[in-house]
Write an enzyme that holds these catalytic residues in place. Structure first.
Site, mmCIF file in Angstrom:
data_model
loop_
_atom_site.group_PDB
_atom_site.id
_atom_site.type_symbol
_atom_site.label_atom_id
_atom_site.label_comp_id
_atom_site.label_asym_id
_atom_site.label_seq_id
_atom_site.Cartn_x
_atom_site.Cartn_y
_atom_site.Cartn_z
ATOM 1 N N THR A 1 5.161 48.597 5.818
ATOM 2 C CA THR A 1 6.195 47.670 6.272
ATOM 3 C C THR A 1 5.622 46.287 6.574
ATOM 4 O O THR A 1 6.244 45.264 6.280
ATOM 5 C CB THR A 1 6.890 48.237 7.525
ATOM 6 O OG1 THR A 1 7.528 49.466 7.178
ATOM 7 C CG2 THR A 1 7.923 47.270 8.067
ATOM 8 N N ASN B 1 14.763 38.813 5.950
ATOM 9 C CA ASN B 1 15.405 40.132 5.846
ATOM 10 C C ASN B 1 16.710 40.060 5.069
ATOM 11 O O ASN B 1 16.931 40.816 4.116
ATOM 12 C CB ASN B 1 15.669 40.708 7.237
ATOM 13 C CG ASN B 1 14.397 40.972 8.004
ATOM 14 O OD1 ASN B 1 13.817 40.045 8.565
ATOM 15 N ND2 ASN B 1 13.944 42.216 8.037
ATOM 16 N N ASP B 2 17.590 39.156 5.487
ATOM 17 C CA ASP B 2 18.938 39.121 4.923
ATOM 18 C C ASP B 2 18.961 38.670 3.469
ATOM 19 O O ASP B 2 19.827 39.114 2.697
ATOM 20 C CB ASP B 2 19.826 38.187 5.755
ATOM 21 C CG ASP B 2 20.020 38.681 7.171
ATOM 22 O OD1 ASP B 2 19.815 39.898 7.410
ATOM 23 O OD2 ASP B 2 20.372 37.862 8.045
ATOM 24 N N SER C 1 14.282 48.285 1.228
ATOM 25 C CA SER C 1 13.599 48.752 2.424
ATOM 26 C C SER C 1 12.110 48.765 2.105
ATOM 27 O O SER C 1 11.726 48.911 0.939
ATOM 28 C CB SER C 1 14.074 50.162 2.794
ATOM 29 O OG SER C 1 13.188 50.796 3.703
ATOM 30 N N SER C 2 11.284 48.648 3.127
ATOM 31 C CA SER C 2 9.850 48.831 2.888
ATOM 32 C C SER C 2 9.582 50.177 2.237
ATOM 33 O O SER C 2 8.631 50.338 1.457
ATOM 34 C CB SER C 2 9.070 48.745 4.204
ATOM 35 O OG SER C 2 9.257 47.493 4.815
ATOM 36 N N THR D 1 -30.116 71.959 -24.094
ATOM 37 C CA THR D 1 -29.225 72.671 -23.193
ATOM 38 C C THR D 1 -30.050 73.087 -21.981
ATOM 39 O O THR D 1 -31.224 73.443 -22.124
ATOM 40 C CB THR D 1 -28.605 73.912 -23.868
ATOM 41 O OG1 THR D 1 -29.660 74.783 -24.308
ATOM 42 C CG2 THR D 1 -27.761 73.512 -25.075
ATOM 43 N N HIS D 2 -29.454 73.005 -20.786
ATOM 44 C CA HIS D 2 -30.187 73.243 -19.537
ATOM 45 C C HIS D 2 -31.355 72.266 -19.388
ATOM 46 O O HIS D 2 -32.343 72.571 -18.719
ATOM 47 C CB HIS D 2 -30.725 74.682 -19.461
ATOM 48 C CG HIS D 2 -29.673 75.731 -19.613
ATOM 49 N ND1 HIS D 2 -28.996 76.261 -18.550
ATOM 50 C CD2 HIS D 2 -29.174 76.343 -20.731
ATOM 51 C CE1 HIS D 2 -28.127 77.172 -18.980
ATOM 52 N NE2 HIS D 2 -28.209 77.223 -20.303
ATOM 53 N N SER E 1 -38.664 46.175 -10.637
ATOM 54 C CA SER E 1 -39.371 46.502 -9.406
ATOM 55 C C SER E 1 -39.899 45.246 -8.755
ATOM 56 O O SER E 1 -40.317 44.302 -9.435
ATOM 57 C CB SER E 1 -40.534 47.458 -9.692
ATOM 58 O OG SER E 1 -41.310 47.675 -8.527
ATOM 59 N N LYS F 1 -42.042 46.799 -14.952
ATOM 60 C CA LYS F 1 -41.121 47.937 -14.917
ATOM 61 C C LYS F 1 -39.702 47.455 -15.210
ATOM 62 O O LYS F 1 -39.233 46.450 -14.664
ATOM 63 C CB LYS F 1 -41.165 48.608 -13.545
ATOM 64 C CG LYS F 1 -40.493 49.979 -13.495
ATOM 65 C CD LYS F 1 -40.799 50.656 -12.153
ATOM 66 C CE LYS F 1 -40.348 52.107 -12.138
ATOM 67 N NZ LYS F 1 -38.903 52.225 -12.172
ATOM 68 N N VAL F 2 -39.000 48.176 -16.063
ATOM 69 C CA VAL F 2 -37.614 47.858 -16.413
ATOM 70 C C VAL F 2 -36.784 49.123 -16.236
ATOM 71 O O VAL F 2 -37.153 50.190 -16.753
ATOM 72 C CB VAL F 2 -37.494 47.334 -17.860
ATOM 73 C CG1 VAL F 2 -36.035 47.057 -18.205
ATOM 74 C CG2 VAL F 2 -38.341 46.075 -18.036
ATOM 75 N N GLU G 1 -27.020 53.109 -14.275
ATOM 76 C CA GLU G 1 -27.059 53.370 -12.839
ATOM 77 C C GLU G 1 -25.830 52.789 -12.147
ATOM 78 O O GLU G 1 -25.229 53.427 -11.266
ATOM 79 C CB GLU G 1 -28.333 52.797 -12.229
ATOM 80 C CG GLU G 1 -29.576 53.579 -12.595
ATOM 81 C CD GLU G 1 -30.861 52.957 -12.080
ATOM 82 O OE1 GLU G 1 -31.908 53.605 -12.213
ATOM 83 O OE2 GLU G 1 -30.818 51.824 -11.548
#
Length: 462
Positions: free
Chosen positions: A102, A127-128, A135-136, A183-184, A314, A320-321, A327
């Site tokens: 509201t 309102n009017d 209505s909300s 797999t696994h 880093s 380091k990349v 991510e």
């Protein structure tokens, strides 16, 4: 702040101070004071949709000869500016507010009334006039559905189509490249890159199809139900005129919901949409993790691919990349899954004729849509830009003892297991061990163990 920085506004509860330059009025100010909780206003797509709803309501009331044309016009102008992204700073009400929303509805009514009164040169009542036939309790569910529908059709679905196209293009380019299947997380039979990436593309395609199906229900709106679903204080023709005006403004395909009581009292469709977004997030997480594993190394990991190098990885380890886009995508997926949990709880808060966690649903749902829309093209660019380390792929294929699976129908499982174990223990190619332990010729073994043929299902006449 000096006294001159305020003006006095009044509502049914009395007088209070409002910042002199604010477009809002007393009810908005009370909400600002009552809910100093998160410091986060309702999201911009929700506010833009709220502008569309108010403009369409003014048009409907004018067509029904309930609102004078000059009043309807200035309301439409002000609401249209909000729908276009204007005046968003004039919506300070916190997300964590009254559960019906509201306060946000009255915030819009007051801002629009203020702007409209200035243009008309005489009072336009929040309102009017601005809230006429509303209505909300139907405005906020309607706005939620409109905002989510527009975000889905205009932004997320095109972004997913772009992501799917990027994956399929990469799959086609790498069709001839064979790699060790897993797999696994353990070595398995060979697959083509096009098969692996094709699986990703199908995940995205199916997510799009599920979202498009949910869209049909999302476009059914609560507007016209007013306070409890009965439509009190609204012309019975209002809903029809409202959706005509709204579709004209947005180019959408919105319609009056089949059951206004259901649309006010529940948020099942929003929960459904959130569930579909969660399923998409699960797909994004799977793809991201596959990319991270394939990119791992470059010396001590799989090192099957090299993702685009976007930034130093880093603050202490030079050179380091890291796989930053996958991510980021995985984090987006985690957030969307969390949002879905909140929306699921909120969806259960439909007490009798009204759900009372609507602002939370809107905020979380629109955040999920925005995050997924933003990450999709970035992930697509990442996939399009990776390179393949074919030497590493081929070396792994040559040493893969699981290739012996292709000999099962010729030499049997037990002998195949013996060959695999010996090949692994002695770090020798399967074909070399198989030559020693079977009576198959080298030519026949090379035919049976050809990784490309195995990726396509193997030799069926063995």
């Amino acid at each position: 702040m000096s006294e001159q920085s305020f003006r006095i506004e009044r509502d049914s509860m009395g007088e209070l101070q409002v910042p002199a330059d604010a477009l809002w009025g007393a009810q908005t100010q009370r909400a600002v004071q009552n809910f100093p909780i998160s410091g986060r206003a309702m999201p911009a797509p929700f506010l833009r949709a709220l502008g569309h709803v108010k403009a369409a309501a003014a048009s409907a009331n004018e067509r029904l000869e309930l609102l004078p044309a000059e009043v309807a016009e200035v309301i439409r102008q002000a609401a249209g500016e909000i729908a276009a992204g204007g005046h968003l700073a004039q919506f300070p009400v916190d997300v964590f507010q009254t559960g019906s929303g509201t306060s946000s509805n009255m915030n819009a009514n007051e801002v629009i009334a203020h702007l409209a009164s200035e243009r008309l040169g005489k009072p336009v009542h929040p309102n009017d006039h601005v809230n006429m036939s509303q209505s909300s309790n139907d405005v906020i569910p309607t706005t939620l559905h409109v905002a989510a529908s527009l975000e889905l059709t205009e932004r997320l679905l095109p972004a997913l189509a772009q992501l799917e196209a990027a994956i399929r293009a990469k799959a086609e380019a790498l069709h001839t490249v064979i790699k060790t299947g897993r797999t696994h997380l353990m070595d398995a039979m060979p697959v083509r890159f096009s098969q692996e990436l094709g699986g990703w593309a199908s995940q995205i395609a199916q997510a799009r199809a599920r979202l498009e199906d949910t869209l049909q229900r999302l476009q059914g709106l609560a507007q016209g139900g007013t306070a409890v679903g009965t439509g009190i204080n609204a012309d019975p023709r209002f809903s029809e005129q409202f959706v005509v005006a709204l579709n004209g403004q947005t180019g959408g395909q919105f319609r009056r919901a089949d059951d206004l009581f259901e649309r006010l009292s529940s948020q099942d469709t929003a929960v459904e949409l959130s569930g579909q977004l969660k399923a998409l997030a699960v797909a994004i997480m799977k793809i991201s993790n596959d990319l991270r594993w394939m990119n791992s190394g470059p010396l001590a990991g799989l090192a099957e691919i090299a993702l685009p190098a976007l930034q130093p990885g880093s603050s202490i380890m030079p050179g380091k990349v890291n796989p930053v886009i996958p991510e980021a995508a995985a984090q987006v997926a985690a957030q969307v899954i969390g949002n879905d949990a909140a929306i699921t709880v909120a969806g259960q808060s439909g007490n009798f004729q009204l759900n009372v966690m609507l602002p939370l649903v809107a905020d979380n749902l629109l955040q999920s849509l925005q995050l997924l829309t933003s990450i999709a093209p970035l992930l697509g660019e990442c996939i399009a830009g990776f390179t393949v380390n074919e030497d590493n792929l081929n070396a792994a294929l040559d040493r893969n003892p699981i290739l012996v699976t292709a000999l099962n129908r010729v030499i049997g499982y037990d002998l195949g297991a013996k060959i695999a174990k010996q090949a692994y223990a002695e770090k020798r190619p399967v074909i070399e061990v198989a030559l020693a332990l079977t009576d198959l010729s080298e030519a026949r073994l090379r035919e049976l163990l050809d990784p490309a043929k195995l990726a396509d299902g193997g030799i069926t006449d063995a």
